[in-house]
Design an enzyme around this catalytic site. Sequence first.
Site, PDB file in Angstrom:
ATOM      1  N   ASP A   1     -40.015-105.821 162.993  1.00  0.00           N
ATOM      2  CA  ASP A   1     -40.271-106.731 164.108  1.00  0.00           C
ATOM      3  C   ASP A   1     -41.402-106.208 164.991  1.00  0.00           C
ATOM      4  OD1 ASP A   1     -38.901-104.635 165.259  1.00  0.00           O
ATOM      5  OD2 ASP A   1     -37.318-105.867 166.151  1.00  0.00           O
TER       6      ASP A   1
ATOM      7  N   GLU B   1     -35.390 -92.862 165.212  1.00  0.00           N
ATOM      8  CA  GLU B   1     -36.691 -93.047 165.859  1.00  0.00           C
ATOM      9  C   GLU B   1     -36.743 -92.342 167.209  1.00  0.00           C
ATOM     10  OE1 GLU B   1     -39.911 -96.418 167.389  1.00  0.00           O
ATOM     11  OE2 GLU B   1     -38.122 -97.059 166.284  1.00  0.00           O
TER      12      GLU B   1
END
Length: 284
Positions: A62, A200
């Site tokens: 995204d 992340e």
Amino acid sequence: MSTYTIDSSTSRANPQPTPGKRLTVPALRARKGGEPIVALTAYTMRTAQLLDPHCDLLLVGDSLGQVIYGLPSTVPVTLDMMCNHGAAVVRGSWHALVAVDMPFGSYEESPEQAFRNAARIMKETGAAAVKLEGGEAMAETVAFLSQRGIPVIGHVGLTPQAVNALGGYRARGRDDAEAAKILADSRAVADAGCFLLVLEGVMEEIAVEATKAVACPTIGIGASAQCDGQILVTEDMLGLFERTPRFVRKFGDLAGEISQAAEAYAAEVKARSFPGEGQIYRPK
């Protein structure tokens, strides 16, 4: 580099000679502690063609909200966007497993909502898996999808869809409470059935500990080289943007090459030297 042709019956880009078998969910799950998994983002058919021979996983992230559409974050990305780009990446690849991000608002309400939208993604794109963000709060949803035949990639640590709640994109796990939360989130979604887990923007020691703590392979992005694989946004890695996160290494200078090519083209147009003899049509 393979030579590609378009199969008109399927609109898929197939390499010559005949392509081999696409990587599967069990094949990547079995890479825990073995050969590192190579992953990059892809949003278009042509990019997928170029990356596919070198990657095990292509993620239709995204992040296309910022990279392709110039949006301020991933929050405004729609399901239609993800389906359209996901289908293009599947058409442009034959080797790598393709996964598609579930956009913000498409899965958080309930496991049933997540299943409906994940099923739509897989039907419309041909992708093999979906990715969703969140830890313990999403464990029930991960289990619901996994038990119904939808492979799921988890994503914990810095979760861009939660940027408003997090207050920015800073690295996570700097204090003991936050580090403990990342580890608990990792275990929760891995135990719920994720076949891969993206870590992340977390402190390296947390990424190493999480990698040891979960049974599925971990994919690092701003995490640790000790993760079971790595992923970057392709446009960052290729040097298309001047400013990139600290964890990005630029393996190319595509921005410079594009600028130089455009400059050369503009000069030839202004000099009336393009088009030349090789680019115009004359009666035979």
